[in-house]
Design an enzyme around this catalytic site. Structure first.
Site, PDB file in Angstrom:
ATOM      1  N   SER A 149       0.854  -1.194   0.000  1.00  0.00           N
ATOM      2  CA  SER A 149       0.000   0.000   0.000  1.00  0.00           C
ATOM      3  C   SER A 149       0.886   1.238   0.000  1.00  0.00           C
ATOM      4  O   SER A 149       1.644   1.476   0.953  1.00  0.00           O
ATOM      5  CB  SER A 149      -0.895   0.012   1.243  1.00  0.00           C
ATOM      6  OG  SER A 149      -1.377   1.321   1.457  1.00  0.00           O
TER       7      SER A 149
ATOM      8  N   HIS B 291      -1.450  -1.466  -4.098  1.00  0.00           N
ATOM      9  CA  HIS B 291      -2.712  -1.073  -3.459  1.00  0.00           C
ATOM     10  C   HIS B 291      -2.706   0.450  -3.286  1.00  0.00           C
ATOM     11  O   HIS B 291      -1.797   1.012  -2.663  1.00  0.00           O
ATOM     12  CB  HIS B 291      -2.790  -1.781  -2.108  1.00  0.00           C
ATOM     13  CG  HIS B 291      -4.026  -1.533  -1.325  1.00  0.00           C
ATOM     14  ND1 HIS B 291      -5.156  -2.324  -1.438  1.00  0.00           N
ATOM     15  CD2 HIS B 291      -4.315  -0.607  -0.380  1.00  0.00           C
ATOM     16  CE1 HIS B 291      -6.085  -1.891  -0.603  1.00  0.00           C
ATOM     17  NE2 HIS B 291      -5.603  -0.843   0.060  1.00  0.00           N
TER      18      HIS B 291
ATOM     19  N   ASP C 277      -4.740   3.701  -1.924  1.00  0.00           N
ATOM     20  CA  ASP C 277      -5.818   4.115  -1.021  1.00  0.00           C
ATOM     21  C   ASP C 277      -6.358   5.480  -1.415  1.00  0.00           C
ATOM     22  O   ASP C 277      -5.658   6.489  -1.299  1.00  0.00           O
ATOM     23  CB  ASP C 277      -5.289   4.154   0.420  1.00  0.00           C
ATOM     24  CG  ASP C 277      -5.019   2.763   0.957  1.00  0.00           C
ATOM     25  OD1 ASP C 277      -5.958   1.961   0.994  1.00  0.00           O
ATOM     26  OD2 ASP C 277      -3.858   2.480   1.312  1.00  0.00           O
TER      27      ASP C 277
ATOM     28  N   MET D  96      -8.910   8.398  -0.609  1.00  0.00           N
ATOM     29  CA  MET D  96      -9.698   8.910   0.525  1.00  0.00           C
ATOM     30  C   MET D  96     -10.182  10.324   0.231  1.00  0.00           C
ATOM     31  O   MET D  96      -9.427  11.115  -0.352  1.00  0.00           O
ATOM     32  CB  MET D  96      -8.844   8.953   1.791  1.00  0.00           C
ATOM     33  CG  MET D  96      -8.207   7.635   2.152  1.00  0.00           C
ATOM     34  SD  MET D  96      -7.188   7.830   3.629  1.00  0.00           S
ATOM     35  CE  MET D  96      -6.476   6.200   3.760  1.00  0.00           C
TER      36      MET D  96
ATOM     37  N   HIS E 166      -8.438   1.177  -3.650  1.00  0.00           N
ATOM     38  CA  HIS E 166      -9.282   0.982  -2.475  1.00  0.00           C
ATOM     39  C   HIS E 166     -10.067   2.279  -2.300  1.00  0.00           C
ATOM     40  O   HIS E 166      -9.519   3.285  -1.845  1.00  0.00           O
ATOM     41  CB  HIS E 166      -8.396   0.670  -1.254  1.00  0.00           C
ATOM     42  CG  HIS E 166      -9.156   0.489   0.006  1.00  0.00           C
ATOM     43  ND1 HIS E 166      -8.545   0.280   1.218  1.00  0.00           N
ATOM     44  CD2 HIS E 166     -10.501   0.479   0.266  1.00  0.00           C
ATOM     45  CE1 HIS E 166      -9.471   0.159   2.162  1.00  0.00           C
ATOM     46  NE2 HIS E 166     -10.659   0.296   1.601  1.00  0.00           N
TER      47      HIS E 166
ATOM     48  N   MET F 145     -12.120   4.633  -0.666  1.00  0.00           N
ATOM     49  CA  MET F 145     -12.679   5.106   0.603  1.00  0.00           C
ATOM     50  C   MET F 145     -13.271   6.486   0.369  1.00  0.00           C
ATOM     51  O   MET F 145     -12.837   7.490   0.940  1.00  0.00           O
ATOM     52  CB  MET F 145     -11.579   5.132   1.675  1.00  0.00           C
ATOM     53  CG  MET F 145     -11.183   3.749   2.144  1.00  0.00           C
ATOM     54  SD  MET F 145      -9.666   3.750   3.114  1.00  0.00           S
ATOM     55  CE  MET F 145      -8.459   3.680   1.805  1.00  0.00           C
TER      56      MET F 145
ATOM     57  N   MET G 148     -11.344  -5.498   6.209  1.00  0.00           N
ATOM     58  CA  MET G 148     -10.500  -4.509   6.887  1.00  0.00           C
ATOM     59  C   MET G 148     -10.115  -5.039   8.268  1.00  0.00           C
ATOM     60  O   MET G 148     -10.984  -5.473   9.037  1.00  0.00           O
ATOM     61  CB  MET G 148     -11.236  -3.166   7.061  1.00  0.00           C
ATOM     62  CG  MET G 148     -11.471  -2.382   5.773  1.00  0.00           C
ATOM     63  SD  MET G 148      -9.985  -2.044   4.803  1.00  0.00           S
ATOM     64  CE  MET G 148      -9.020  -1.038   5.941  1.00  0.00           C
TER      65      MET G 148
ATOM     66  N   ASP H  56      -6.460  -5.953   5.067  1.00  0.00           N
ATOM     67  CA  ASP H  56      -5.824  -4.638   4.970  1.00  0.00           C
ATOM     68  C   ASP H  56      -5.810  -3.958   6.329  1.00  0.00           C
ATOM     69  O   ASP H  56      -6.868  -3.709   6.913  1.00  0.00           O
ATOM     70  CB  ASP H  56      -6.633  -3.808   3.951  1.00  0.00           C
ATOM     71  CG  ASP H  56      -6.035  -2.436   3.674  1.00  0.00           C
ATOM     72  OD1 ASP H  56      -4.926  -2.145   4.164  1.00  0.00           O
ATOM     73  OD2 ASP H  56      -6.697  -1.649   2.961  1.00  0.00           O
TER      74      ASP H  56
HETATM   75  C1  DX5 Z   1      -6.098   2.150   5.724  1.00  0.00           C
HETATM   76  C2  DX5 Z   1      -5.692   1.707   4.360  1.00  0.00           C
HETATM   77  C3  DX5 Z   1      -4.557   0.758   4.318  1.00  0.00           C
HETATM   78  C4  DX5 Z   1      -3.263   1.280   4.881  1.00  0.00           C
HETATM   79  C5  DX5 Z   1      -2.604   0.125   5.564  1.00  0.00           C
HETATM   80  O1  DX5 Z   1      -7.308   2.818   5.627  1.00  0.00           O
HETATM   81  O2  DX5 Z   1      -6.777   1.094   3.695  1.00  0.00           O
HETATM   82  O3  DX5 Z   1      -4.361   0.247   2.995  1.00  0.00           O
HETATM   83  O4  DX5 Z   1      -2.382   1.805   3.928  1.00  0.00           O
HETATM   84  O5  DX5 Z   1      -1.494   0.580   6.225  1.00  0.00           O
HETATM   85  P1  DX5 Z   1      -0.709  -0.282   7.288  1.00  0.00           P
HETATM   86  O6  DX5 Z   1      -0.216  -1.522   6.559  1.00  0.00           O
HETATM   87  O7  DX5 Z   1       0.382   0.611   7.732  1.00  0.00           O
HETATM   88  O8  DX5 Z   1      -1.674  -0.653   8.361  1.00  0.00           O
HETATM   89 ZN    ZN Z   2      -6.363   0.092   1.792  1.00  0.00          ZN
END
Ligand code: DX5
Ligand code: ZN
Length: 226
Positions: A11, A36, A38, A40, A69, A71, A140, A178
């Site tokens: 990620s 991956h 993210d 947001m 991903h 969000m 999650m 994740d």
């Molecule tokens: C959190 C994200 C994850 C995040 C995980 O909302 O969806 O993908 O990057 O990070 P680590 O591996 O540091 O928990």
């Molecule tokens: Zn994620």
């Protein structure tokens, strides 16, 4: 697809954005299965991250599968833009999406792979009516929004339940996890049935570097494909 092979999905949320291309290329050389990303919006989760321009730049430096991903509150609105930028798959949340089936069908109509994400407090049973339509489930193991959080151990029995549902209803569907995945928690989730591990800080925040960090994670689960 062989579910016995465990895949690593670095990620980039934890990457050094000033050296993003370089770090992604290192992850690719170290055997990452996919990247991956993210996304947001500061509304669906209380944090902002990145948008389609980052995906466009990544597309130029890696041939790896780019997994989004989502969000964000209205994933449908942004799908075309992310597809044009070079995204290969979309993970959309069950929470807050009253038209999840429509979103899933829209991703498929765009010719991309699709997965459904459930948060720690969402029961496995929520997947029952959508499982047959998806390529992936993402459980999650932290509450979404931030990297570097602690793994929530109570998600383990749920991962086992989801694995059971997948084997019964949709064999071949990937089971991804994740949040808080490192050399200590990776064996636990693999034992529970996960076959794709997202890891941010355990790969990009380690002083030993991306390649050594991935090697350590791979060694922790013993059977990760390279
Ligand atoms: C959190 C994200 C994850 C995040 C995980 O909302 O969806 O993908 O990057 O990070 P680590 O591996 O540091 O928990
Ligand atoms: Zn994620």
């Amino acid at each position: 697809m062989d579910n016995k092979i465990v895949k690593l999905a670095p990620s980039i949320l934890a990457a050094d954005f000033a050296r993003l291309g370089e770090q992604v290329m290192q992850a690719e050389r170290a055997g990452a299965d996919r990247i991956h990303v993210d996304i947001m919006d500061g509304h669906f989760v209380p944090n902002l991250s990145m948008g389609a321009p980052i995906v466009q730049s990544l597309r130029r430096v890696t041939g790896l599968h780019l997994e989004m991903h989502m969000m964000i509150s209205d994933p449908d609105f942004f799908l075309d833009e992310f597809v044009e930028a070079g995204s290969d798959s979309f993970l959309v949340h069950w929470e807050g999406n009253n038209n999840l089936h429509r979103t899933v069908q829209r991703v498929k109509a765009l010719g991309k792979r699709v997965g459904v994400v459930i948060n720690p407090a969402t029961p496995a049973a929520a997947l029952e009516e959508i499982l047959q339509d998806v390529d992936q489930v993402l459980v999650m193991t932290v509450n979404p929004g931030f990297g570097h959080q602690h793994f929530i151990h109570t998600t383990l029995p749920k991962i086992r339940r989801v694995r059971q549902m997948i084997d019964e209803i949709r064999p071949g569907c990937e089971l991804e996890v994740d949040g808080g995945i490192d050399a200590t928690t990776a064996p636990l989730v693999v034992d529970a049935g996960a076959n794709v591990l997202v890891a941010g800080s355990a790969i990009f925040s380690e002083s030993e570097g991306v390649i050594a960090a991935m090697k350590r994670l791979r060694a922790a689960v013993g059977k990760i494909d390279t």
